[in-house]
Each structure stands twice: as C-alpha cells, then as structure tokens.
Design an enzyme around this catalytic site. Structure first.
Site, PDB file in Angstrom:
ATOM      1  N   GLU A 174       0.577 -21.583  -3.590  1.00  0.00           N
ATOM      2  CA  GLU A 174       1.832 -20.955  -3.027  1.00  0.00           C
ATOM      3  C   GLU A 174       2.429 -21.932  -2.428  1.00  0.00           C
ATOM      4  O   GLU A 174       3.687 -21.565  -1.478  1.00  0.00           O
ATOM      5  CB  GLU A 174       2.244 -19.835  -2.797  1.00  0.00           C
ATOM      6  CG  GLU A 174       1.452 -18.678  -4.261  1.00  0.00           C
ATOM      7  CD  GLU A 174       2.178 -17.105  -3.492  1.00  0.00           C
ATOM      8  OE1 GLU A 174       2.380 -17.462  -2.460  1.00  0.00           O
ATOM      9  OE2 GLU A 174       1.722 -16.450  -3.890  1.00  0.00           O
TER      10      GLU A 174
ATOM     11  N   ASN B  18      -3.185 -22.392  -6.468  1.00  0.00           N
ATOM     12  CA  ASN B  18      -2.994 -21.293  -7.090  1.00  0.00           C
ATOM     13  C   ASN B  18      -1.612 -21.392  -6.848  1.00  0.00           C
ATOM     14  O   ASN B  18      -1.071 -21.032  -5.501  1.00  0.00           O
ATOM     15  CB  ASN B  18      -3.653 -20.523  -6.456  1.00  0.00           C
ATOM     16  CG  ASN B  18      -4.220 -18.463  -6.915  1.00  0.00           C
ATOM     17  OD1 ASN B  18      -4.187 -18.662  -8.748  1.00  0.00           O
ATOM     18  ND2 ASN B  18      -3.429 -18.344  -6.313  1.00  0.00           N
TER      19      ASN B  18
ATOM     20  N   HIS C  11       1.775 -12.892 -12.981  1.00  0.00           N
ATOM     21  CA  HIS C  11       2.636 -11.844 -12.328  1.00  0.00           C
ATOM     22  C   HIS C  11       3.474 -11.052 -13.398  1.00  0.00           C
ATOM     23  O   HIS C  11       5.509 -12.389 -12.988  1.00  0.00           O
ATOM     24  CB  HIS C  11       2.998 -11.243 -10.969  1.00  0.00           C
ATOM     25  CG  HIS C  11       2.001 -11.042 -10.124  1.00  0.00           C
ATOM     26  ND1 HIS C  11       1.163 -10.197  -9.921  1.00  0.00           N
ATOM     27  CD2 HIS C  11       1.048 -12.832  -9.319  1.00  0.00           C
ATOM     28  CE1 HIS C  11       0.106 -11.107  -8.899  1.00  0.00           C
ATOM     29  NE2 HIS C  11       0.458 -12.109  -8.286  1.00  0.00           N
TER      30      HIS C  11
ATOM     31  N   GLU D 185      -3.957 -13.231 -11.280  1.00  0.00           N
ATOM     32  CA  GLU D 185      -3.448 -12.362 -10.434  1.00  0.00           C
ATOM     33  C   GLU D 185      -3.068 -11.415 -11.340  1.00  0.00           C
ATOM     34  O   GLU D 185      -1.908 -10.811 -11.205  1.00  0.00           O
ATOM     35  CB  GLU D 185      -2.159 -13.094  -9.119  1.00  0.00           C
ATOM     36  CG  GLU D 185      -3.342 -13.395  -7.772  1.00  0.00           C
ATOM     37  CD  GLU D 185      -2.605 -13.901  -6.681  1.00  0.00           C
ATOM     38  OE1 GLU D 185      -1.531 -13.137  -6.773  1.00  0.00           O
ATOM     39  OE2 GLU D 185      -2.838 -14.525  -6.003  1.00  0.00           O
TER      40      GLU D 185
ATOM     41  N   ASP E  46      -0.620  -9.281 -13.332  1.00  0.00           N
ATOM     42  CA  ASP E  46      -0.305  -7.860 -13.848  1.00  0.00           C
ATOM     43  C   ASP E  46       0.584  -7.480 -14.638  1.00  0.00           C
ATOM     44  O   ASP E  46       1.842  -9.225 -14.344  1.00  0.00           O
ATOM     45  CB  ASP E  46       0.078  -7.116 -12.639  1.00  0.00           C
ATOM     46  CG  ASP E  46       0.787  -7.770 -11.295  1.00  0.00           C
ATOM     47  OD1 ASP E  46       1.654  -8.091 -11.976  1.00  0.00           O
ATOM     48  OD2 ASP E  46       0.798  -7.097 -10.309  1.00  0.00           O
TER      49      ASP E  46
END
Length: 488
Positions: free
Chosen positions: A170, A212, A249, A278, A280
């Site tokens: 990030e 990432n 996400h 990650e 979701d």
C-alpha cells in the site's frame, strides 16, 4: 488487512462488480477456453482441489487466536491450500522492540499450515501502517536502516519456507493523482520500494517477491496505472519483483469493473505473476465471485486467489457485510458454490489451435479479404503509430519478421504491439520489450492471435480499403482475420 481495517473506512477499501453478460460484452471471448464445462470426472469437492485442476492455489487468511476453534480449522484445512497470516507476520507483531523479534504467533500459523500440507504467503515486510511505536519515531536514514534490518530479520527466520512475500504494501495514494503515499517510509527517499525489494531478494532468493495494494483492480484508475508504471520500470531496470498482489476488496464505493481482467492481463504482460491476495465482496454476490475467479482463470499468470478470512464472522468487515464464502455458522454460501463451479469448469488439458511453421525471413503480411498488406503509415518509426492496410509494395515499412520469441518485428527493433487486451484494442508499433502484448501465435487457419489476449488480429469493420486500421477482436473465422505471409 486485519487490524489495519481499524484505521481505514470500509468505503475506502472495497467494491462491487459486474454481471456475466457485461463481462462478455466488454471483453469479448477472452479466456472462454478456460471456462468451458470440465468432464464430470474432473470435478472436485473443495476449493483447493478444484483450483489445482488449473495449477492454481486457493487460500485464506488465518488468525492465530482462532486456531483453537474446531469449526474454523476444519473448514480452513479442508478447503484451502495457501495460508496468509492475517496480522501475525506484520511489523508490529514480529519486531515489537527494535532488534528484538517475536515470531511466536507467526510460527503458530506457519506450523499449522505446513503440518497440514499447505504453503504460506508472507504478509507484510514494509508498510506505513501497523508499525511498532519505536519505528514510528524514526525518520530519514535511521528509518531506512530499520526497514532494511526488519526485512532481513524476518526473512532470515523464514528463509526457504515462504512461497511469496508481500514485500511492500500500500505505497500509493488513492484518488486521481497517481502519487506515492506521503508516508514516513516515502519520506526516506523515493527509492525506498526498490531498496526493499533488493534487500528481500538477497535475504531469500527463493521466495517470490510481490507488491501488494488495494484499489488497483480498475485498469482506468490513476492508482492502478501508477503501480503498473512502477512495475514496468522495475522489470526494465532489473529490480527484483516477481508478482503483483491485487487485494480486491470490492464494494459499491470501490466497484468491481469489467476491466478487471484487463488489469490482470496487463500486469501479467510485464512478466510478473498476479495473485489475488485479500478477496472479499461486500454482500457476497455469487455472480461476482464467479466473475472474479473466471477473470483469474483467463490469465495463465494469475496463479492463485486468497480470500480474506474463513467465515463471515472472521471478516475484518464484520459478519453483517456477508463478504466471505462461509456464513457465521460455517455453512457454505451460494458464493462458495459459484466459486467451486467456476474452478471446476476449467479444462485441465485444453487443446490449443494448431500453430503453423513461421517464416524465417522478412516479408509482407497480406490480408486474405483485402489483398492489402500490413503497413506502417508513412514509414514512421515512432512508438504508438497505428498500423493499417495498404497496397503492397517492397518498402521496409511492410517487411515483417517473425522471431523465435513470437514477436512480429519491423525495421528490426519495432514490434507489432497490442495497445490493450480487449475487443477493439488498437494495433501499433512499439519498441520491442518482451511483453506478451507483443507476442503472437501464427495458426494454420491463417489467423494471428495475441498471446496476451487470445484475440485475433482483425481489420476494423471488415474493411478492405487503404487506410483500414487493425485491432484485436474475438476470433470468428472471417477473412478479415486471415493472413498470408509473403516472403521477399
């Protein structure tokens, strides 16, 4: 994710998605060979086994504090074959005091994973968030050295044991600037990311090294383009980077876009793996989950998918978000079935179109429908010049050579280059750099197919006249997609 969610709003971190019809309409038939129904005997009953049909993994994030929960570990052990520590390998967990490392909980997760036959992704080594207090007080050269020491300390402990590390996490801003995040690490100098990757390669040469980030799923966003440009620069300069992690996400404030597959393809074309790290989806749409999986399956270098938690009650979003594949009682949701069916739909032995023997010498590429040749307008040598059909002649701007690297070259150093990977992407010349958007498969039926996209070289609107431009388009067998190579 995990504890970092406490300092970031849900609306900042996730998105919604598209329907199947929109995906097909926007992206043509890219990857459909990977989505046909598999034979019944190929169907698997768990996510990991189904992902393995195509050589991929399907993983989850694990919290050490839940390893005593029998339902939690039963599901995780049965369904997943790649494990990421949710928080236990982050900076504050592994080096709470400078130079004093604590791997107790990280090792608990690692040991549980390997004892159950699973691999482990490491998350994360250099990040502006979840830094211990002592690190937050440093700046400049002291902070830079602390970052280097931390990477060496953690990777030394896990040397040879971790499949892939999220080396840097990030580092870019949200919004339209495409700028780096103004973090304490960034203020040590713009080369901090490069230093982190070079340090990591030396610390463990066998681990895959990933960048990432979240909100880099939409190909049109400035943040995505900024990360893409960084990775391209790293690859061109030999900075060690092996993979890009798309956190993925998704919710309505950071929406899933039909160009998600283009994002995966574009990063892969730089010569790195893509890992969905990650995943979701707020609301848990079964259709959306299937689309995400199919997008990964359509790109060979999309090597695996990790969902960020086991049950809805384990999600950093809270159970009300219904963002994962199992409900709070451990029951499989509709999204689980959609993912399993998508993974099982892969043909494990797809039969490629029979390639033809490529010509060895330079020559013209003549359209079957038009009788005209692929031509660089005005004999331009500028990168980005769109190619066209034109009356055939012997000029150098119509002399093309097919190389062992599957490039189609003109002038010796310019490559036929796809300016995208979806239907309608323009075809241009560009300096050769080895990307899969510059690689082509010559088939015995006369078609020329882009390796990155799986789409055919096509005369726009089936045009046949001088000046007709070329594009990528879904292969359909028309004569405007058939070519002959005339040597000499």
């Amino acid at each position: 994710m995990g504890l970092k969610a406490l300092s970031a709003s849900v609306s900042e971190r996730i998105g919604a998605l598209r329907g199947v019809v929109a995906a097909v309409g926007a992206l043509g038939l890219v990857g459909t060979a990977l989505m046909v129904a598999a034979p019944a005997n190929a169907a698997e009953s768990t996510l990991a086994a189904a992902a393995q049909l195509s050589g991929r993994y399907f993983g989850t994030a694990i919290a050490a504090g839940k390893l005593n929960d029998g339902q939690y570990t039963t599901i995780a052990n049965r369904e997943f074959d790649m494990i990421t520590a949710e928080n236990e390998m982050k900076i504050d967990a592994t080096e709470p005091n400078r130079g004093q490392f604590n791997f107790t909980n990280g090792d608990r997760i690692y040991n549980w994973a390997v004892q159950n036959g699973k691999r482990v992704r490491g998350h994360t080594l250099a990040w502006h968030s979840q830094q211990p207090y002592w690190m937050q007080q440093l700046e400049g050269g002291q902070l830079r050295q602390a970052m280097i020491d931390h990477i060496n300390g953690v990777m030394s402990h896990y040397r040879g044991k971790i499949y892939a590390w999220d080396v840097v996490n990030e580092a870019f801003d949200d919004g339209n600037s495409g700028a780096r995040r103004n973090s304490n690490l960034q203020r040590t100098g713009n080369d901090w990311i490069e230093v982190a990757f070079r340090t990591a390669r030396a610390a463990d040469p066998n681990a895959k090294l990933c960048y990432n980030d979240y909100n880099i799923d939409n190909w049109n966003w400035a943040k995505t383009q900024a990360v893409y440009n960084m990775v391209r620069d790293f690859k061109q300069r030999g900075v060690p980077i092996d993979c890009v992690g798309l956190q993925s996400h998704f919710n309505s404030n950071s929406p899933y876009n039909p160009n998600y597959r283009t994002t995966i393809q574009s990063f892969a074309a730089l010569g790195v793996d893509v890992q969905i790290t990650e995943l979701d989806i707020q609301g848990g749409s079964a259709t959306t989950y299937a689309n995400v999986v199919n997008d990964c399956l359509a790109v060979p270098r999309c090597t695996g998918i990790t969902v960020w938690g086991v049950r809805d009650t384990d999600s950093w979003l809270g159970s009300g978000a219904s963002a994962l594949l199992f409900d709070g009682n451990g029951n499989k949701k509709a999204a689980y079935n959609a993912v399993l069916n998508a993974l099982n739909s892969v043909d494990p032995n797809p039969g490629p179109t029979e390639p033809t023997e490529p010509p060895g010498d330079a020559g013209q590429i003549r359209g079957v429908a038009s009788g005209r040749c692929i031509d660089v307008p005005n004999a331009s040598t500028s990168d980005g010049t769109r190619v066209q059909l034109w009356d055939c002649h012997t000029g150098s701007n119509q002399q093309w050579t097919y190389t062992d690297a599957q490039e189609i070259r003109v002038y010796g150093n310019k490559c036929l280059d796809a300016g995208g990977s979806g239907n309608g992407a323009g075809i241009q010349i560009y300096s050769c750099w080895g990307g899969s958007n510059q690689k082509w498969r010559l088939n015995s039926d006369g078609s020329i197919v882009g390796v990155q996209s799986g789409l055919c070289l096509d005369a726009v609107n089936a045009g046949t006249g001088n000046g007709t431009q070329l594009q990528l388009y879904s292969c359909w067998g028309g004569d405007n997609q058939k070519w002959t190579w005339n040597q000499g």
